[in-house]
Design an enzyme around this catalytic site. Structure first.
Site, PDB file in Angstrom:
ATOM      1  N   SER A 245       0.824  -1.206   0.010  1.00 32.21           N
ATOM      2  CA  SER A 245      -0.051   0.071  -0.054  1.00 32.21           C
ATOM      3  C   SER A 245       0.935   1.361   0.008  1.00 32.21           C
ATOM      4  O   SER A 245       1.775   1.334  -0.778  1.00 32.21           O
ATOM      5  CB  SER A 245      -0.879  -0.168   1.506  1.00 32.21           C
ATOM      6  N   ASP A 468      -8.842  -4.006  -6.481  1.00 31.38           N
ATOM      7  CA  ASP A 468      -8.502  -3.325  -5.295  1.00 31.38           C
ATOM      8  C   ASP A 468      -8.914  -1.903  -5.212  1.00 31.38           C
ATOM      9  O   ASP A 468      -8.935  -1.175  -6.234  1.00 31.38           O
ATOM     10  CB  ASP A 468      -7.017  -3.294  -5.073  1.00 31.38           C
ATOM     11  N   HIS A 497      -7.157  -5.958  -0.432  1.00 26.85           N
ATOM     12  CA  HIS A 497      -5.690  -4.858  -0.402  1.00 26.85           C
ATOM     13  C   HIS A 497      -4.605  -5.640  -0.002  1.00 26.85           C
ATOM     14  O   HIS A 497      -4.551  -5.942   1.302  1.00 26.85           O
ATOM     15  CB  HIS A 497      -6.077  -3.816   0.262  1.00 26.85           C
TER      16      HIS A 497
END
Length: 539
Positions: A245, A468, A497
């Site tokens: 991320s 996502d 995610h």
């Protein structure tokens, strides 16, 4: 017994590292060397400061020892600290310490305990955020999916600057962080908008008052510089790193800033690094993507109407959800769960489809007259208030410091009013989370254009799920375009995610082949998505 990681011939290594980093300065950048006119530019000073800090850290190493009793870690996990400058332009100024954790490579093949595997150095991990800590990452080596990597690598986690015990940031009294039941209007009134503007201003002011001039030094460029100091402190000439991320963003910054220090890098669920998207436009894209994931979730619930009774179409499930919102607005569940807390719990389901069954069950039970499971799922965990407040403070500091944000509320109002017509689920909640950046007291950093040419880096591995929402797939495509020689592995028709080391064996095979052998599948590859979650019927 305390152990230390150190460079051999520390003095020579420190000098070599300093020269190597200075030589890596971008063409045309000011270096402030002999014959330079005037004082060095701040970027040049920060570059030199990073080299100085890395050289010092390489000489000192990290004294790993037992973790404190408060951390209650297994005996195999060791803890230590690494010292970095608060301001890299002033490496002799104020210092801060980052907490670091490590589990040594087992060097035993999990398929054959009698076979020893070669150690490949340290694998450093960051889980994203901004504001999340990777401190507990080394414990992943206990999971079956990570055992082969744990055999070859020292698994290293750390808390980035501002997080946890690493010079922690705070913007408000943690006791006031959870404010009780709250609304979450999808089309807020003008009076509600004015209330949230006032709260955003107060929050930004609190960040400045509680942190002073140090606040401006918590940003992604410094996170990338800290990573290079950590690399040196671990005794690694080149970095092996996995970021998830937000961790992919400053990992990409690292690759652009220190290409000669890169060994292998994995970017899991990457955010879009385009300077024009950092961070305002990325948040708009995220809000739009969450609407699609919210639809995915509702369609899954509808397919299991025999279990949850919330409707046999996505539209009917939405009506059930709105009925719960209205009821919670009139009377919060357990006195603590209002529409805002409900929305937060269901937003989490947009990140991980493993969360779908429990949230569907909680909504079903609540509408049938039993609120307890919804309170358990969506209610605030007050024991974690200090950690949650710290994480939110770091998130705000990094994103607000990283880049310019619109300073005119009318821009936010125009863009998000338009977006909320098509994507009402997360749009305004996302605005309120980021609105302090409109009133941020510190000046924004220059935004680095992440871009590398052929041959500048070894092959890098990018992993992304096609649906996502937290980091929309277009970000993976953009990062792939910008990092020459990178390889993109896509998990098709999936939306969780974070895909590395999870249940998808195909993804894990590519991950292990890359980290253990340096093998990549070519420019792109794809894996079938993981199986849908299994519904859990209410008892």
């Amino acid at each position: 017994m305390r152990a230390a990681v150190r460079h051999s011939a520390a003095g020579a290594s420190a000098a070599a590292l300093l020269l190597t980093t200075l030589a890596a300065a971008p063409a045309g950048s000011a270096t402030g060397g002999p014959g330079a006119a005037g004082p060095p530019s701040r970027p040049a000073a920060e570059l030199r400061g990073t080299a100085v800090a890395a050289a010092r850290a390489g000489a000192a190493g990290i004294e790993f020892g037992r973790c404190s009793e408060a951390q209650d870690m297994p005996g195999s996990m060791q803890c230590g600290t690494v010292t970095v400058p608060l301001d890299y332009a002033r490496p002799d100024g104020r210092k801060i310490r980052l907490t670091v954790s490590r589990v040594r490579a087992t060097q035993r093949d999990p398929l054959n305990s009698k076979r020893k595997v070669p150690r490949q150095g340290a694998l450093v991990f960051n889980p994203g955020g901004p504001g999340s800590s990777g401190f507990y990452f080394p414990l992943m080596g206990l999971m079956p999916e990570w055992k082969r990597l744990a055999a070859a690598y020292d698994l290293v986690g750390y808390a980035p600057r501002g997080v946890g015990r690493s010079a922690p940031l705070s913007c408000q009294d943690p006791k006031r962080y959870f404010k009780g039941p709250s609304p979450a209007p999808t089309h807020p009134s003008e009076s509600y908008k004015r209330e949230r503007i006032a709260r955003a201003r107060a929050y930004a002011r609190g960040c400045a008052e509680r942190n002073g001039s140090a606040l401006r030094h918590y940003h992604s460029l410094n996170n990338a510089r800290d990573l290079d100091v950590l690399r040196a402190a671990l005794g690694e000439s080149r970095l092996t790193f996995m970021g998830a991320s937000y961790g992919t963003y400053f990992g990409a910054l690292y690759a652009a800033m220190f290409p000669s220090h890169v060994r292998r890098m994995v970017f899991d669920s990457p955010v879009n690094p385009d300077p024009e998207r950092i961070w305002y436009r990325n948040n708009l894209a995220q809000s739009a993507a969450f609407e699609d994931r919210w639809t995915d979730f509702r369609e899954w619930i509808a397919r299991h109407d025999n279990v949850y009774g919330l409707g046999n179409t996505a539209a009917k499930v939405l009506r059930s959800y709105e009925r719960a919102r209205a009821r919670l607005s009139a009377e919060p569940a357990g006195g603590e769960v209002g529409p805002g807390q409900l929305q937060g719990a269901f937003l989490q389901a947009g990140y991980y489809d493993d969360f779908w069954p429990l949230r569907a069950e909680a909504l079903s039970a609540y509408l049938e007259g039993d609120p307890q499971l919804l309170v358990d799922v969506a209610g605030p965990v007050r024991e974690a208030a200090a950690e949650a407040e710290n994480s939110a403070a770091v998130y705000s500091a990094v994103e607000c410091n990283d880049a310019p944000w619109p300073r005119d509320w009318r821009v936010w109002d125009r863009d998000n009013t338009r977006l909320a017509r098509a994507a009402p689920f997360e749009t305004w909640d996302n605005v309120w989370a980021n609105l302090p950046c409109a009133y941020w007291p510190a000046p924004p950093q220059r935004v680095l254009d992440v871009r590398t040419g052929p041959g500048e880096l070894p092959p890098l591995l990018i992993l992304s799920a096609e649906r996502d929402a937290a980091a929309p797939y277009e970000g993976a495509l953009e990062l792939h375009r910008r990092l020459a020689g990178s390889v993109l592995v896509t998990e098709r028709d999936a939306g969780s995610h974070g895909v590395a080391g999870g249940p998808n064996r195909c993804v894990n095979a590519y991950l292990e082949a890359y980290l253990l052998e340096g093998r990549t599948p070519g420019r792109r590859a794809a894996c079938a998505g993981r199986a849908e979650p299994v519904p859990s019927p209410s008892e």
